[in-house]
Design a protein around this motif. Structure first.
Motif, PDB file in Angstrom:
ATOM      1  N   MET A   1     -14.924   0.364  -2.236  1.00 41.35           N
ATOM      2  CA  MET A   1     -14.366   1.653  -2.277  1.00 41.35           C
ATOM      3  C   MET A   1     -13.688   1.888  -0.906  1.00 41.35           C
ATOM      4  SD  MET A   1     -16.785   5.033  -3.140  1.00 41.35           S
ATOM      5  CE  MET A   1     -18.171   4.824  -2.813  1.00 41.35           C
ATOM      6  N   PRO A   2     -12.747   1.364  -0.641  1.00 46.63           N
ATOM      7  CA  PRO A   2     -12.065   1.665   0.539  1.00 46.63           C
ATOM      8  C   PRO A   2     -11.365   3.160   0.669  1.00 46.63           C
ATOM      9  CG  PRO A   2     -10.521   0.214  -0.758  1.00 46.63           C
ATOM     10  CD  PRO A   2     -11.980   0.523  -1.678  1.00 46.63           C
ATOM     11  N   ALA A   3     -11.308   3.717   1.803  1.00 45.80           N
ATOM     12  CA  ALA A   3     -10.905   5.178   1.950  1.00 45.80           C
ATOM     13  C   ALA A   3      -9.708   5.057   2.955  1.00 45.80           C
ATOM     14  CB  ALA A   3     -11.955   5.849   2.415  1.00 45.80           C
ATOM     15  N   VAL A   4      -8.830   5.773   2.819  1.00 41.13           N
ATOM     16  CA  VAL A   4      -7.792   5.833   3.886  1.00 41.13           C
ATOM     17  C   VAL A   4      -8.307   6.471   5.085  1.00 41.13           C
ATOM     18  CG1 VAL A   4      -5.342   6.682   4.198  1.00 41.13           C
ATOM     19  CG2 VAL A   4      -5.846   5.870   1.905  1.00 41.13           C
ATOM     20  N   ASP A   5      -7.905   5.902   6.150  1.00 40.25           N
ATOM     21  CA  ASP A   5      -8.118   6.307   7.512  1.00 40.25           C
ATOM     22  C   ASP A   5      -7.171   7.235   7.877  1.00 40.25           C
ATOM     23  OD1 ASP A   5      -8.394   4.927  10.699  1.00 40.25           O
ATOM     24  OD2 ASP A   5      -8.714   6.960  10.132  1.00 40.25           O
ATOM     25  N   LEU A   6      -7.210   8.494   8.046  1.00 42.64           N
ATOM     26  CA  LEU A   6      -6.558   9.781   8.451  1.00 42.64           C
ATOM     27  C   LEU A   6      -5.752   9.587   9.831  1.00 42.64           C
ATOM     28  CD1 LEU A   6      -8.145  12.771   6.821  1.00 42.64           C
ATOM     29  CD2 LEU A   6      -6.494  11.534   5.674  1.00 42.64           C
ATOM     30  N   GLN A   7      -6.363   8.505  10.646  1.00 44.47           N
ATOM     31  CA  GLN A   7      -5.615   8.426  11.976  1.00 44.47           C
ATOM     32  C   GLN A   7      -4.449   7.848  11.840  1.00 44.47           C
ATOM     33  OE1 GLN A   7      -8.749   7.199  14.321  1.00 44.47           O
ATOM     34  NE2 GLN A   7      -9.732   9.372  14.591  1.00 44.47           N
ATOM     35  N   SER A   8      -4.489   6.587  11.027  1.00 42.86           N
ATOM     36  CA  SER A   8      -3.462   5.759  11.054  1.00 42.86           C
ATOM     37  C   SER A   8      -3.029   5.266   9.477  1.00 42.86           C
ATOM     38  CB  SER A   8      -3.607   4.190  11.876  1.00 42.86           C
ATOM     39  OG  SER A   8      -2.685   3.621  11.192  1.00 42.86           O
ATOM     40  N   PRO A  15     -16.087  -1.136   3.670  1.00 47.38           N
ATOM     41  CA  PRO A  15     -17.636  -1.293   3.825  1.00 47.38           C
ATOM     42  C   PRO A  15     -17.775  -2.221   4.618  1.00 47.38           C
ATOM     43  CG  PRO A  15     -16.881  -0.947   1.533  1.00 47.38           C
ATOM     44  CD  PRO A  15     -15.607  -1.248   2.307  1.00 47.38           C
ATOM     45  N   ALA A  16     -19.035  -1.817   5.602  1.00 48.82           N
ATOM     46  CA  ALA A  16     -19.378  -2.696   6.526  1.00 48.82           C
ATOM     47  C   ALA A  16     -19.757  -4.114   5.991  1.00 48.82           C
ATOM     48  CB  ALA A  16     -20.624  -2.191   7.287  1.00 48.82           C
ATOM     49  N   ASN A  17     -20.218  -4.361   4.961  1.00 48.99           N
ATOM     50  CA  ASN A  17     -20.422  -5.474   4.251  1.00 48.99           C
ATOM     51  C   ASN A  17     -19.512  -6.452   4.097  1.00 48.99           C
ATOM     52  OD1 ASN A  17     -20.041  -4.071   2.090  1.00 48.99           O
ATOM     53  ND2 ASN A  17     -21.656  -4.781   1.132  1.00 48.99           N
ATOM     54  N   THR A  18     -18.444  -5.783   3.363  1.00 52.33           N
ATOM     55  CA  THR A  18     -17.122  -6.438   3.117  1.00 52.33           C
ATOM     56  C   THR A  18     -16.570  -7.067   4.543  1.00 52.33           C
ATOM     57  OG1 THR A  18     -16.814  -5.089   1.562  1.00 52.33           O
ATOM     58  CG2 THR A  18     -14.654  -6.124   2.287  1.00 52.33           C
ATOM     59  N   VAL A  19     -16.403  -6.245   5.656  1.00 51.37           N
ATOM     60  CA  VAL A  19     -16.012  -6.549   6.845  1.00 51.37           C
ATOM     61  C   VAL A  19     -16.889  -7.811   7.398  1.00 51.37           C
ATOM     62  CG1 VAL A  19     -15.249  -5.939   9.225  1.00 51.37           C
ATOM     63  CG2 VAL A  19     -14.943  -4.448   7.340  1.00 51.37           C
ATOM     64  N   ARG A  21     -18.551  -9.995   5.686  1.00 52.74           N
ATOM     65  CA  ARG A  21     -18.633 -11.246   4.778  1.00 52.74           C
ATOM     66  C   ARG A  21     -17.174 -11.772   5.052  1.00 52.74           C
ATOM     67  NH1 ARG A  21     -17.618  -9.374  -0.646  1.00 52.74           N
ATOM     68  NH2 ARG A  21     -15.714  -9.273  -0.051  1.00 52.74           N
ATOM     69  N   ALA A  22     -16.154 -11.036   5.303  1.00 52.76           N
ATOM     70  CA  ALA A  22     -14.957 -11.515   5.709  1.00 52.76           C
ATOM     71  C   ALA A  22     -14.790 -12.166   7.121  1.00 52.76           C
ATOM     72  CB  ALA A  22     -13.561 -10.466   5.691  1.00 52.76           C
ATOM     73  N   GLU A  23     -15.504 -11.451   8.047  1.00 56.56           N
ATOM     74  CA  GLU A  23     -15.484 -12.527   9.491  1.00 56.56           C
ATOM     75  C   GLU A  23     -16.398 -13.499   9.287  1.00 56.56           C
ATOM     76  OE1 GLU A  23     -17.571 -11.227  13.649  1.00 56.56           O
ATOM     77  OE2 GLU A  23     -17.083  -9.489  12.395  1.00 56.56           O
ATOM     78  N   ARG A  24     -17.276 -13.518   8.540  1.00 53.96           N
ATOM     79  CA  ARG A  24     -18.151 -14.801   8.466  1.00 53.96           C
ATOM     80  C   ARG A  24     -17.439 -15.735   8.100  1.00 53.96           C
ATOM     81  NH1 ARG A  24     -22.569 -12.514   6.298  1.00 53.96           N
ATOM     82  NH2 ARG A  24     -21.696 -12.674   4.177  1.00 53.96           N
ATOM     83  N   SER A  25     -16.627 -15.578   6.838  1.00 57.93           N
ATOM     84  CA  SER A  25     -15.712 -16.704   6.083  1.00 57.93           C
ATOM     85  C   SER A  25     -14.746 -17.113   6.812  1.00 57.93           C
ATOM     86  CB  SER A  25     -15.216 -16.010   4.790  1.00 57.93           C
ATOM     87  OG  SER A  25     -16.351 -15.469   3.784  1.00 57.93           O
ATOM     88  N   VAL A  79     -11.754 -13.750  -0.600  1.00 56.17           N
ATOM     89  CA  VAL A  79     -12.674 -12.809   0.306  1.00 56.17           C
ATOM     90  C   VAL A  79     -11.756 -11.649   0.768  1.00 56.17           C
ATOM     91  CG1 VAL A  79     -13.704 -12.742   2.555  1.00 56.17           C
ATOM     92  CG2 VAL A  79     -14.104 -14.558   1.230  1.00 56.17           C
ATOM     93  N   GLY A  80     -10.481 -11.572   0.659  1.00 58.88           N
ATOM     94  CA  GLY A  80      -9.589 -10.675   0.843  1.00 58.88           C
ATOM     95  C   GLY A  80      -8.991 -10.474   2.152  1.00 58.88           C
ATOM     96  N   ILE A  81      -9.258 -11.854   3.071  1.00 54.86           N
ATOM     97  CA  ILE A  81      -8.521 -11.997   4.383  1.00 54.86           C
ATOM     98  C   ILE A  81      -6.839 -12.315   4.037  1.00 54.86           C
ATOM     99  CG2 ILE A  81      -8.138 -13.385   6.335  1.00 54.86           C
ATOM    100  CD1 ILE A  81     -11.370 -13.280   6.002  1.00 54.86           C
ATOM    101  N   LEU A  82      -6.682 -13.258   3.280  1.00 58.91           N
ATOM    102  CA  LEU A  82      -4.971 -13.626   2.971  1.00 58.91           C
ATOM    103  C   LEU A  82      -4.614 -13.303   1.671  1.00 58.91           C
ATOM    104  CD1 LEU A  82      -5.553 -17.321   4.050  1.00 58.91           C
ATOM    105  CD2 LEU A  82      -4.592 -15.345   5.205  1.00 58.91           C
ATOM    106  N   ARG A  83      -3.381 -13.292   1.432  1.00 59.85           N
ATOM    107  CA  ARG A  83      -2.598 -13.146   0.060  1.00 59.85           C
ATOM    108  C   ARG A  83      -1.436 -14.221   0.270  1.00 59.85           C
ATOM    109  NH1 ARG A  83       2.072 -10.630   0.648  1.00 59.85           N
ATOM    110  NH2 ARG A  83       2.584  -9.384   2.592  1.00 59.85           N
TER     111      ARG A  83
END
Length: 134
Positions: A1-8, A15-19, A21-25, A79-83
């Protein structure tokens, strides 16, 4: 459930577990960080990553066949790193970073000494092997 960062408007909060998992992969993959840095600016075709050209360019840690390279890149897509890059004719053989991939690459550029531990490799193997097919 990603949310938009209002700063950028260009960055998302994941979510921390998504990041994690992506870093580990990413660190368990057979690719070097310079490949993903190149993908930040342009799409990179699989022909430039596989076989001798990948080793010569510094994109891979070892010689990879096109099939092994494509399988590793497909895992990073899941994993969500590439497309995959798309042109007017359809899907191409080139790859580019996603917003999640950009965040992970920026983090790894700040802390370049991050390498895969045996625990990371085991967890990544188990995640790849026993994932649900959807």
């Amino acid at each position: 459930m990603p949310a938009v960062d209002l700063q950028s408007q260009n960055s998302f909060l994941y979510p921390a577990n998504t990041v994690e998992r992506a870093e580990r992969s990413l660190v368990c993959s057979p690719f070097n960080l310079c490949l993903f840095i190149a993908m930040r600016h342009q799409s990179v075709p699989v022909g430039a990553i596989a076989l001798d050209s990948g080793v010569k360019s510094g994109y891979t840690k070892r010689l990879l066949s096109e099939l092994a390279c494509d399988n590793a890149l497909d895992w990073l897509i899941q994993v969500g790193i590439l497309r995959r890059e798309v042109d007017g004719q359809g899907i191409t053989d080139s790859f580019r970073l996603t917003p999640l991939g950009r965040q992970v690459i920026e983090k790894l550029q700040l802390y370049p000494k991050r390498s895969a531990s045996w625990r990371d490799r085991l967890y990544d193997f188990l995640t790849r092997t026993f994932r649900l097919p959807f």
